[in-house]
Every structure is written in C-alpha cells, then in structure tokens.
Design a protein around this motif. Structure first.
Motif, PDB file in Angstrom:
ATOM      1  N   VAL A  89     -46.007  43.899 115.676  1.00 42.64           N
ATOM      2  CA  VAL A  89     -45.802  45.341 115.514  1.00 42.64           C
ATOM      3  C   VAL A  89     -47.126  46.017 115.140  1.00 42.64           C
ATOM      4  O   VAL A  89     -47.394  47.162 115.518  1.00 42.64           O
ATOM      5  CB  VAL A  89     -44.704  45.648 114.462  1.00 42.64           C
ATOM      6  CG1 VAL A  89     -45.158  45.269 113.070  1.00 42.64           C
ATOM      7  CG2 VAL A  89     -44.296  47.112 114.505  1.00 42.64           C
ATOM      8  N   TYR A  90     -47.988  45.284 114.437  1.00 46.48           N
ATOM      9  CA  TYR A  90     -49.307  45.844 114.105  1.00 46.48           C
ATOM     10  C   TYR A  90     -50.177  45.912 115.351  1.00 46.48           C
ATOM     11  O   TYR A  90     -50.885  46.887 115.574  1.00 46.48           O
ATOM     12  CB  TYR A  90     -49.993  45.006 113.028  1.00 46.48           C
ATOM     13  CG  TYR A  90     -51.346  45.539 112.627  1.00 46.48           C
ATOM     14  CD1 TYR A  90     -51.454  46.631 111.773  1.00 46.48           C
ATOM     15  CD2 TYR A  90     -52.518  44.973 113.126  1.00 46.48           C
ATOM     16  CE1 TYR A  90     -52.693  47.142 111.417  1.00 46.48           C
ATOM     17  CE2 TYR A  90     -53.756  45.471 112.775  1.00 46.48           C
ATOM     18  CZ  TYR A  90     -53.845  46.554 111.918  1.00 46.48           C
ATOM     19  OH  TYR A  90     -55.074  47.068 111.576  1.00 46.48           O
ATOM     20  N   ARG A  91     -50.112  44.849 116.191  1.00 43.96           N
ATOM     21  CA  ARG A  91     -50.906  44.843 117.417  1.00 43.96           C
ATOM     22  C   ARG A  91     -50.505  45.979 118.346  1.00 43.96           C
ATOM     23  O   ARG A  91     -51.345  46.626 118.966  1.00 43.96           O
ATOM     24  CB  ARG A  91     -50.762  43.499 118.152  1.00 43.96           C
ATOM     25  CG  ARG A  91     -51.613  43.393 119.419  1.00 43.96           C
ATOM     26  CD  ARG A  91     -51.315  42.123 120.197  1.00 43.96           C
ATOM     27  NE  ARG A  91     -50.017  42.174 120.846  1.00 43.96           N
ATOM     28  CZ  ARG A  91     -49.788  42.824 121.997  1.00 43.96           C
ATOM     29  NH1 ARG A  91     -50.748  43.484 122.595  1.00 43.96           N
ATOM     30  NH2 ARG A  91     -48.585  42.792 122.542  1.00 43.96           N
ATOM     31  N   LYS A  96     -48.396  48.647 109.572  1.00 42.03           N
ATOM     32  CA  LYS A  96     -48.327  47.504 108.659  1.00 42.03           C
ATOM     33  C   LYS A  96     -46.928  47.472 108.035  1.00 42.03           C
ATOM     34  O   LYS A  96     -46.693  48.038 106.977  1.00 42.03           O
ATOM     35  CB  LYS A  96     -49.409  47.599 107.593  1.00 42.03           C
ATOM     36  CG  LYS A  96     -50.813  47.368 108.137  1.00 42.03           C
ATOM     37  CD  LYS A  96     -51.838  47.257 107.027  1.00 42.03           C
ATOM     38  CE  LYS A  96     -53.209  46.906 107.588  1.00 42.03           C
ATOM     39  NZ  LYS A  96     -54.225  46.769 106.528  1.00 42.03           N
ATOM     40  N   LYS A  97     -46.020  46.794 108.732  1.00 44.12           N
ATOM     41  CA  LYS A  97     -44.628  46.702 108.301  1.00 44.12           C
ATOM     42  C   LYS A  97     -44.357  45.338 107.675  1.00 44.12           C
ATOM     43  O   LYS A  97     -44.697  44.295 108.244  1.00 44.12           O
ATOM     44  CB  LYS A  97     -43.691  46.919 109.485  1.00 44.12           C
ATOM     45  CG  LYS A  97     -42.219  46.812 109.111  1.00 44.12           C
ATOM     46  CD  LYS A  97     -41.322  46.960 110.328  1.00 44.12           C
ATOM     47  CE  LYS A  97     -39.850  46.798 109.940  1.00 44.12           C
ATOM     48  NZ  LYS A  97     -38.949  46.910 111.114  1.00 44.12           N
ATOM     49  N   ASN A 125     -53.372  39.164 126.270  1.00 49.64           N
ATOM     50  CA  ASN A 125     -53.307  39.980 125.051  1.00 49.64           C
ATOM     51  C   ASN A 125     -52.379  39.371 124.011  1.00 49.64           C
ATOM     52  O   ASN A 125     -52.396  39.775 122.856  1.00 49.64           O
ATOM     53  CB  ASN A 125     -52.850  41.409 125.377  1.00 49.64           C
ATOM     54  CG  ASN A 125     -51.430  41.467 125.923  1.00 49.64           C
ATOM     55  OD1 ASN A 125     -50.985  40.533 126.580  1.00 49.64           O
ATOM     56  ND2 ASN A 125     -50.748  42.555 125.676  1.00 49.64           N
ATOM     57  N   ARG A 126     -51.564  38.390 124.408  1.00 49.07           N
ATOM     58  CA  ARG A 126     -50.676  37.735 123.451  1.00 49.07           C
ATOM     59  C   ARG A 126     -51.346  36.536 122.797  1.00 49.07           C
ATOM     60  O   ARG A 126     -50.821  36.002 121.830  1.00 49.07           O
ATOM     61  CB  ARG A 126     -49.403  37.250 124.153  1.00 49.07           C
ATOM     62  CG  ARG A 126     -48.443  38.368 124.485  1.00 49.07           C
ATOM     63  CD  ARG A 126     -47.137  37.801 124.980  1.00 49.07           C
ATOM     64  NE  ARG A 126     -46.121  38.836 124.948  1.00 49.07           N
ATOM     65  CZ  ARG A 126     -44.850  38.620 124.708  1.00 49.07           C
ATOM     66  NH1 ARG A 126     -44.428  37.410 124.464  1.00 49.07           N
ATOM     67  NH2 ARG A 126     -43.989  39.604 124.705  1.00 49.07           N
ATOM     68  N   LEU A 127     -52.460  36.105 123.331  1.00 45.91           N
ATOM     69  CA  LEU A 127     -53.115  34.915 122.821  1.00 45.91           C
ATOM     70  C   LEU A 127     -53.403  35.043 121.338  1.00 45.91           C
ATOM     71  O   LEU A 127     -54.146  35.918 120.909  1.00 45.91           O
ATOM     72  CB  LEU A 127     -54.425  34.677 123.578  1.00 45.91           C
ATOM     73  CG  LEU A 127     -55.204  33.415 123.221  1.00 45.91           C
ATOM     74  CD1 LEU A 127     -54.416  32.177 123.614  1.00 45.91           C
ATOM     75  CD2 LEU A 127     -56.567  33.405 123.888  1.00 45.91           C
ATOM     76  N   CYS A 132     -46.908  36.680 111.618  1.00 51.02           N
ATOM     77  CA  CYS A 132     -47.480  37.369 110.454  1.00 51.02           C
ATOM     78  C   CYS A 132     -48.934  37.716 110.742  1.00 51.02           C
ATOM     79  O   CYS A 132     -49.672  36.909 111.300  1.00 51.02           O
ATOM     80  CB  CYS A 132     -47.427  36.483 109.213  1.00 51.02           C
ATOM     81  SG  CYS A 132     -45.758  36.113 108.625  1.00 51.02           S
ATOM     82  N   LEU A 133     -49.327  38.899 110.350  1.00 53.74           N
ATOM     83  CA  LEU A 133     -50.687  39.359 110.618  1.00 53.74           C
ATOM     84  C   LEU A 133     -51.731  38.425 110.021  1.00 53.74           C
ATOM     85  O   LEU A 133     -52.792  38.210 110.603  1.00 53.74           O
ATOM     86  CB  LEU A 133     -50.865  40.779 110.063  1.00 53.74           C
ATOM     87  CG  LEU A 133     -52.183  41.483 110.375  1.00 53.74           C
ATOM     88  CD1 LEU A 133     -52.377  41.640 111.875  1.00 53.74           C
ATOM     89  CD2 LEU A 133     -52.245  42.850 109.689  1.00 53.74           C
TER      90      LEU A 133
END
Length: 228
Positions: A89-91, A96-97, A125-127, A132-133
C-alpha cells in the motif's frame, strides 16, 4: 485452484524455491503444508491471493460470503497483534498504514522471476515488495526450511530471519550481533553466508564456496554453524 495464468506443472516452474514464477505466486503458495496468502473466489473460481495483495487497500477477493476477504481483519489490531507498516500500500499510494502480520503472510516469497508476466507486462515493479515496509514479516518463520539464521532482534527477542533476507539482494540487518549480514563473496557472482563455506554442500554454481581459501586452513576443531 485456478491456475489460468500459470501452469504449475510446467517443468520451467520451480515449486517452493522462494522465487515467484507465476503471476499470483501460485508456485510458492503451498509449501511444506503451509499456505502463503489467501485462497479466495474471484469471477467464479478459486484463486490464490499472494501476501502482498493482502491488506493493501485493493479488493480482489471474495471468500466465505465476504466481499473484500483479502482486506478482512486488516483494521482490527489488538494490543498483542504483531503489526507493521504495509509495504504494498505504501508502494502504490505512499500511505503508511499499520497492518497486522498474519501467519500466512510471514516469510513468503518476495522475489519474482524476470519471466513472470502480470496482465501482459513484466512485474519487475513487484520485485522485493514486502508485506511489511521494513521486511519484519521475514522474521519468526513458521516453516523451518525458510529459516537462514536465528538471533536476537531488537524489540522482538530471540527469533529467526528468512533466507530471502540473508546475503542476497534484499539483505537487511535484523540481528543485533550482525549474524544475518555475515556474508562472503565467494566469487563475483556468488555472495553467501560465511557459515555456508566449506560445509560440503555446493551453494555457488561454480563451487567456489567449497574451494575458498578458508577451506584450505580449516582445523579439526568444530563449532556451531548458525546458518540452516
């Protein structure tokens, strides 16, 4: 399970090797009796939702009568619930959830094969996009085959760190003693944990880990190798 976008029986697909070859990471979704992600119903068929698609504020899953099953429980965080800032969700949105860490999101595969295609496009882009961030979901693994080292992690006590986070492209330092970053470049194409050197198992394709100069000066004394 709907594998429309990936034939897991294809000999080119490697099952449970910690690298996603399929768009929905079906090849890494059921390993050693554990499920990574959620099995849900989409457009009338069963489909796996990989961990990075869970708690990312995007609804794609219907399960057990619940629309938004992939988002179910994401806002219910009890005092003793493991939690982190959501990576996907941050990407996508820069938000920042705080999201809960579930057993089915811990130590999941975060590396995607370059041959993987997502809706017709390579998903580079998923690499490395973590659940978790800060990649803390890559610790305290349930599946022992995914564990690289065990150590004390600040704020979490004695725990484990996944193989994905040790001496590879996603290397982070979690261990207070630096055990997870005790890496050696055996050759220009192979970086590995020092405890993988001279152990009788070929980890580098060139075999450089078993012909390293350190192997020539080994003594008869024995020690505990932390790396599994």
């Amino acid at each position: 399970m709907n594998n429309t976008f990936c034939n897991v029986t294809d000999p080119m697909i490697q099952i449970c090797d910690n690298v996603c070859d399929c768009p929905y990471c079906q090849d890494e979704s059921q390993c050693n009796g554990l499920i990574y992600g959620k099995i849900c119903r989409t457009v009338g068929s069963l489909q796996i939702e990989p961990p990075l698609e869970i708690c990312n504020n995007v609804t794609t899953c219907f399960r057990e009568g619940y629309l938004r099953a992939d988002e179910l429980g994401c806002d219910r965080i009890l005092p003793d619930t493991p939690r982190c800032i959501g990576g996907e969700v941050y990407r996508r949105k820069g938000i920042k959830k705080v999201i809960p860490i579930f057993n089915y999101t811990r130590c999941s595969a975060i590396e995607w094969s370059i041959k993987t295609v997502w809706y017709g496009k390579a998903i580079s882009n998923r690499l490395g996009t973590p659940y978790c961030l800060n990649y803390i979901d890559q610790t305290n693994c349930t599946d022992v085959s995914k564990i690289a080292v065990r150590c004390i992690i600040q704020g979490y006590g004695y725990s484990s760190v996944s193989k994905a986070m040790v001496c590879g492209k996603f290397k982070r330092r979690f261990c207070l003693d630096g055990m997870d970053v005790a890496c050696v470049n055996a050759d220009k194409d192979c970086s590995l944990h020092k405890h993988q050197l001279c152990d009788g198992m070929k980890d580098c394709s060139s075999g450089a880990d078993e012909s390293h100069q350190w192997c020539l000066i080994m003594t008869e004394k024995t020690c505990f190798r932390n790396y599994r």
